[in-house]
Design an enzyme around this catalytic site. Structure first.
Site, PDB file in Angstrom:
ATOM      1  N   ARG A 172       0.860  -1.255   0.118  1.00  0.00           N
ATOM      2  CA  ARG A 172      -0.350   0.076   0.160  1.00  0.00           C
ATOM      3  C   ARG A 172       0.781   1.189   0.014  1.00  0.00           C
ATOM      4  O   ARG A 172       0.452   2.416   0.425  1.00  0.00           O
ATOM      5  CB  ARG A 172      -1.030  -0.098   1.299  1.00  0.00           C
ATOM      6  CG  ARG A 172      -1.741  -1.172   1.068  1.00  0.00           C
ATOM      7  CD  ARG A 172      -2.673  -1.222  -0.058  1.00  0.00           C
ATOM      8  NE  ARG A 172      -3.686  -2.340   0.245  1.00  0.00           N
ATOM      9  CZ  ARG A 172      -3.449  -3.559  -0.528  1.00  0.00           C
ATOM     10  NH1 ARG A 172      -2.303  -3.704  -1.389  1.00  0.00           N
ATOM     11  NH2 ARG A 172      -4.351  -4.509  -0.195  1.00  0.00           N
ATOM     12  N   SER A 222     -11.248   0.339   2.699  1.00  0.00           N
ATOM     13  CA  SER A 222     -10.348  -0.199   4.068  1.00  0.00           C
ATOM     14  C   SER A 222      -9.847   0.981   4.857  1.00  0.00           C
ATOM     15  O   SER A 222      -9.000   1.845   4.221  1.00  0.00           O
ATOM     16  CB  SER A 222      -9.124  -1.213   3.380  1.00  0.00           C
ATOM     17  OG  SER A 222      -9.965  -2.452   2.871  1.00  0.00           O
ATOM     18  N   GLU A 296      -4.650   3.231   5.886  1.00  0.00           N
ATOM     19  CA  GLU A 296      -4.735   3.194   4.756  1.00  0.00           C
ATOM     20  C   GLU A 296      -5.434   4.145   4.013  1.00  0.00           C
ATOM     21  O   GLU A 296      -5.166   4.755   2.932  1.00  0.00           O
ATOM     22  CB  GLU A 296      -5.443   1.810   4.261  1.00  0.00           C
ATOM     23  CG  GLU A 296      -5.093   1.317   2.827  1.00  0.00           C
ATOM     24  CD  GLU A 296      -5.774   0.029   2.656  1.00  0.00           C
ATOM     25  OE1 GLU A 296      -6.396  -0.358   1.400  1.00  0.00           O
ATOM     26  OE2 GLU A 296      -5.407  -0.954   3.355  1.00  0.00           O
TER      27      GLU A 296
END
Length: 304
Positions: A172, A222, A296
């Protein structure tokens, strides 16, 4: 006279003090000092060449994985639109897409062309630009597995290519997050496949998302990255935060009853409610388990 009074001429739209909440999935947040909707790559390049280098620039995709704070965003916010949404099938294994192309659209276009390996993108609620920026992924696949190059533009309006190696992808994260660059498009290369098989996989992913994620809510995808060896949703759930309303300045936010790593705005939440919920849960999980959850979701702008 301020920098906003002497902005470069454009063919797209320049909107001053434009509310950004309608551009995000959470539907919260303040205004952009200036929102720029460029007509095409040339329009964006000429604007950046002429813009004062001291003016901050932020790129916003479809706003699916971002919290715009209540005080708005300083400087210029760039949102790429129809001038950056072209998909081009290059051969039996290669396809390119503009930064504004939704990930799910790219997945379906690739499947129709008999290009396999991009089906997972149907499960990512964002755009190609966002996927390249954060190495988006799901169901065991990540952007880094399929992206060959990204075409980017710097603050001088210059365009150049970055390879997958240049992007320095990790979980990520990419080098783009530490650079002042705008993603324009990306090239993907995978393998030839059967359109029927790829379409079936996409339908399975879409169905799974509908059953397990609050995709019809005002959400941000998320919230936390998965720590090594752990699932964020389990940590949030076990800490007692599933469905628990949290408010600081507005109507409150909560982690979804359906998926406890998805924050939702159930009605009248503010950005402060949502961000405070995330930080409060992080602190609680750390205190109870010793595990430090990392955001995130991108948080940008000034506090209210």
């Amino acid at each position: 006279m301020t920098w906003r009074d002497s902005l470069p001429a454009v063919r797209g739209k320049l909107l001053r003090d434009e509310p950004l909440a309608p551009f995000t999935w959470f539907r919260v947040g303040g205004s952009a000092d200036v929102l720029f909707l460029p007509e095409d790559e040339t329009d964006l390049s000429e604007f950046l060449k002429a813009l004062d280098r001291n003016v901050p620039v932020t790129t916003l995709g479809v706003g699916s994985n971002v919290i715009i704070r209540d005080g708005g965003v300083e400087g210029v916010v760039i949102r790429l639109g129809r001038g950056f949404n072209k998909v081009q099938v290059l051969d039996s294994v290669s396809i390119s897409a503009g930064a504004a192309v939704p990930d799910a659209i790219l997945a379906r276009k690739a499947a129709e062309a008999g290009i396999a390996g991009l089906e997972f993108l149907a499960g990512i609620p964002g755009t190609v630009g966002g996927a390249a920026f954060m190495n988006a992924g799901c169901y065991g696949s990540e952007t880094k597995d399929v992206l060959v190059t990204a075409t980017v533009m710097d603050r001088k309006g210059s365009v150049f290519l970055m390879s997958e190696a240049d992007l320095q992808y990790t979980y990520r994260h990419s080098a783009l997050q530490d650079a002042d660059l705008v993603v324009l498009s990306a090239l993907f290369e995978t393998e030839a496949g059967d359109p029927a098989v790829s379409k079936a996989k996409i339908n399975e992913i879409t169905s799974r998302r509908e059953q397990t994620q609050p995709i019809r809510e005002k959400t941000g995808g998320s919230t936390f990255k998965n720590p090594d060896g752990h699932s964020s949703w389990k940590l949030v759930d076990e800490a007692g935060w599933r469905g628990k309303l949290h408010a600081v300045t507005g109507g409150g936010a909560m982690f979804s009853e359906l998926h406890s790593n998805f924050m939702i705005n159930p009605g009248e939440a503010t950005a402060a409610d949502i961000e405070s919920l995330g930080d409060t849960v992080r602190a609680d999980v750390l205190a109870k388990t010793g595990i430090d959850l990392h955001w995130e979701i991108r948080r940008i702008g000034r506090p209210g």
